[in-house]
Design an enzyme around this catalytic site. Structure first.
Site, PDB file in Angstrom:
ATOM      1  CE  LYS A  70      33.700  35.773  42.376  1.00 57.17           C
ATOM      2  NZ  LYS A  70      34.944  35.637  42.172  1.00 57.17           N
ATOM      3  CG  ASP A 124      41.455  32.000  45.649  1.00 52.47           C
ATOM      4  OD1 ASP A 124      40.321  31.321  45.582  1.00 52.47           O
ATOM      5  OD2 ASP A 124      41.465  33.066  45.104  1.00 52.47           O
ATOM      6  CE1 TYR A 146      38.638  37.455  40.335  1.00 53.53           C
ATOM      7  CE2 TYR A 146      39.686  38.890  42.066  1.00 53.53           C
ATOM      8  CZ  TYR A 146      38.425  38.584  41.179  1.00 53.53           C
ATOM      9  OH  TYR A 146      37.445  39.598  41.404  1.00 53.53           O
ATOM     10  NE  ARG A 188      36.326  47.038  64.129  1.00 55.93           N
ATOM     11  CZ  ARG A 188      36.977  47.217  65.345  1.00 55.93           C
ATOM     12  NH1 ARG A 188      37.788  46.481  65.653  1.00 55.93           N
ATOM     13  NH2 ARG A 188      36.671  48.320  65.983  1.00 55.93           N
TER      14      ARG A 188
END
Ligand code: PLP
Length: 377
Positions: free
Chosen positions: A195, A170, A98, A46
């Site tokens: 994306k 973004d 978004y 992690r």
């Protein structure tokens, strides 16, 4: 070095131990710490994994930043970056961010005392007016989704700088191949790597890049304590996608240009939104801050029935959420990306039932045009 070359040559093109062309997938949850008196780089996956770290270094290089961080999704990247703020802080965000970003700000962080005001980012003065004494950051996204509105990054980042705010951009729609917000003065860039960076509709992933080491430490503290990290396979898939980013972006953009120009002449089409069109209102600002118009466009049909019929009849585009893959995707923002936005807010922004968003894939433009034509009849 040009970005096209950096996609391939970024320090991770060969693996030093074996000479393998690429980054090995280190599938482990923990690392043998052997000698406890000598601290080692990796202890628990992690906190750090070599495959993930390679992706983090690659995206930092491509965006021209100091530190990169990978997450389990774009929204995990955005939520984790927002996690550097505290209760009582205030964020000014572009009103057409978004849908998932809108939701995390309004429905989640609000409960934790992080306040948000949205403003029309196409109007820098509107952003300036939204700044309050406790505002800590500006959150921008350009071109915006789904109407491809353009934010003047230089002007808005200048406002953030003047007011002593951090700025977060973004950069999902453009990718560093077309736009590098850190170089224009942004502090942090976030991505849905699901994306264009991943590019093949086969992975959910997110990235964040900070302009400074100090901000990097803050984002790392959230990444490590919040724990929204990707597994090594997903990190590897994104790195594999990044290698072909240039050819995909160029080819998909070329088809998007053709499709947008054709849609503009169609008698069932009311309006076309694409920053590469002569008629696009933000075109000059976009061209000053980005080197391409990208491969996402939207259009409005003249009637609701035409939009629904198009989605039912189109064959070469999947009717789906998401964008940036090799396959063309038609999405219906009212029901999909902006389904979580209150209808009144949606209507105010012009996100109507006649609006269809297209992410143009790698199919031949002529075939896409013929197929869209039959679907619009
Ligand atoms: C998809 C998307 C996100 C969210 O990313 P996920 O990987 O779906 O969590 C954030 N911003 C933009 C612009 C997006 O298109």
């Amino acid at each position: 070095m040009n970005l096209g070359t950096a996609l391939i040559h970024n320090g991770h093109e060969t693996e030093p131990l074996t000479g393998a062309l690429g980054v090995p997938i280190i599938q482990t949850s923990t690392f043998d710490q052997g000698d406890l008196s000598a601290p080692q780089e990796y202890d628990y996956a992690r906190s750090g994994n070599p495959t993930r770290k390679a992706l983090e270094e690659i995206i930092a290089t491509l965006e021209g930043g100091a530190k990169g961080y990978a997450f389990g999704s774009g929204i995990a990247a955005i939520s984790s970056v927002l996690g550097i703020f505290s209760a009582g802080d205030h964020i000014v965000a572009a009103e057409d961010v978004y849908g998932g970003t809108w939701r995390i700000l309004h429905a989640f962080y609000k409960r934790w005392g992080l306040e948000t005001t949205v403003a029309d980012a196409a109007d820098p003065d509107a952003l300036r007016r939204a700044i309050k004494p406790h505002t800590k950051a500006l959150f921008l996204e350009t071109p915006s989704n789904p109407l491809l509105k353009i934010t003047d990054l230089k002007a808005c980042l200048g406002i953030a700088h003047e007011a002593g705010l951090l700025s977060i951009v973004d950069n999902t729609f453009m990718t560093p191949y077309f736009q590098q917000p850190l170089k224009l003065g942004a502090d942090i860039v976030v991505h849905s790597a699901t994306k264009f960076l991943g590019g093949h509709s086969d992975v959910i992933s997110g990235l964040a890049v900070t302009g400074t080491e100090e901000l990097g430490k803050q984002v790392y503290a959230v990444q490590n304590s919040f724990g929204a990290v990707p597994g090594p396979w997903d990190a590897w898939l994104v790195m594999r996608g990044i290698k072909t980013l240039k050819v995909r972006m160029e080819a998909q953009q070329a088809s998007a240009r053709k499709l947008a120009a054709w849609l503009l002449t169609h008698n069932k089409v009311e309006e076309v939104f694409y920053p590469g069109l002569e008629s696009h209102p933000g075109r000059h600002i976009h061209e000053a801050q980005a080197s391409g118009a990208g491969a996402v466009l939207s259009f409005k049909t003249k009637t609701l029935e035409q939009a629904l019929r198009f989605l039912g009849k189109v064959k070469l585009a999947a009717t789906a959420v998401s964008l940036g893959g090799v396959e063309t995707i038609a999405s219906y923002p009212v029901k999909m990306s902006h389904g979580s936005m209150p209808p009144k807010e949606r209507a105010r922004l012009g996100i109507t039932g006649t609006l269809i968003r297209i992410s143009v894939g790698l199919e031949d433009a002529e075939d896409l045009i013929a197929d869209f034509d039959q679907a619009l009849q």
